[in-house]
Design an enzyme around this catalytic site. Structure first.
Site, short mmCIF file in Angstrom:
data_model
loop_
_atom_site.label_atom_id
_atom_site.label_comp_id
_atom_site.label_asym_id
_atom_site.label_seq_id
_atom_site.Cartn_x
_atom_site.Cartn_y
_atom_site.Cartn_z
N ALA A 119 0.79 -1.23 0.00
CA ALA A 119 0.00 0.00 0.00
C ALA A 119 0.82 1.27 0.00
O ALA A 119 0.27 2.36 0.18
CB ALA A 119 -0.93 -0.01 1.22
N ASN A 188 2.24 -3.75 7.61
CA ASN A 188 3.27 -4.27 6.72
C ASN A 188 4.02 -3.14 6.01
O ASN A 188 5.17 -3.32 5.59
CB ASN A 188 2.67 -5.22 5.69
N HIS A 218 -0.72 6.70 4.79
CA HIS A 218 0.67 6.42 5.12
C HIS A 218 1.50 7.61 4.65
O HIS A 218 1.48 7.94 3.45
CB HIS A 218 1.17 5.14 4.44
#
Length: 267
Positions: A119, A188, A218
């Protein structure tokens, strides 16, 4: 006349990621890759577009295993897959925060191990900058819905703050070595950033719970003698499993396409 070799793919996991990856493979979305079987510890019946097999059967029958089932699969099966001469594509990069495991996988063979960034973007640039010299600062801030971050180790005080939050709440700070262990299904990205910069302890990670987080976000910030860098991604959470982002299975498919040699793609 040259014949293009087809890569026989075994898919481990039929969850939010596996269903998209498996469906796309079955439809021929990745030229040169054939979905040969699916591995899952639940009986799936006709829900899957390929035969359901045990892990041992998949390793014997396939050229490449795609892991889409969590860090535990990488820990339990990674070495055995590679030792059998089968390649392995890892989606749950958080497993690689275990340095002993990472060393074993990188040393194992004759199968090859590959990782997908999932991602987050910008990892190729971080790798390029790292080649010029070490980064002096790398920070990652991950923001998700509170319910997707709840973990068995949390005490009542923290759970209460998260459940009663009306705005962002800091859940944990630490390094890329520490955080993925605490959040095995939802961080992750921290491990992927650390793999790109080559140092688990240099990546400082902040995990934030926000009840208003329509998107999972993120933010990667890095600095070094050659420049400063900032990447921000904001994804829609998967509607079935909000702990992962909708984009993740498509990142896996892109990585799979690169592994099997699809042309016309920036690696």
């Amino acid at each position: 006349m040259n014949t293009v070799r087809t890569t026989k793919v075994g898919l481990v996991g039929w969850g939010a990621i596996g269903r998209v990856v498996g469906g796309a493979l079955a439809e021929g979305a990745v030229p040169g890759a054939e979905l040969t079987c699916v591995v899952d510890n639940r009986p799936l019946g006709d829900a899957v577009p390929a035969p359901q097999r045990t892990f041992e059967q998949a390793v014997d029958a396939c050229d490449l295993i795609v892991e889409a089932a969590g860090q535990g699969v990488v820990r339990e099966w990674g070495e055995r897959v590679l030792a059998a001469g089968t390649d392995l594509l890892v989606a749950s990069t958080g497993a690689l925060t275990d340095e002993d495991l990472a060393k074993k996988l990188l040393a194992a063979g004759p199968g090859r191990v590959y990782f997908t960034g999932g991602a987050v973007g910008g990892l190729d640039l971080l790798q390029a900058v790292r080649a010029m010299g070490p980064l002096t600062e790398v920070r990652l801030t991950t923001t998700k819905l509170p319910a997707t971050l709840e973990q068995p180790w949390m005490d009542e005080e923290l759970l209460g703050r998260m459940r009663g939050a009306t705005g962002p709440v800091e859940v944990m700070t630490g390094t890329a070595r520490d955080v993925p262990v605490k959040f095995p299904k939802s961080t992750n990205v921290a491990a992927s950033v650390a793999l790109a910069v080559g140092d688990l302890d240099s990546v400082r990670v902040r995990v934030v719970a926000d009840p208003g987080a329509v998107h999972t976000s993120h933010v990667v910030e890095a600095a070094g003698p050659h420049g400063t860098y900032r990447f921000e991604v904001r994804h829609r959470p998967d509607p079935v499993n909000p702990a992962t982002s909708q984009v993740v299975p498509y990142a896996v498919l892109r990585s799979l396409g690169a592994v099997v040699g699809r042309t016309g793609q920036i690696l």
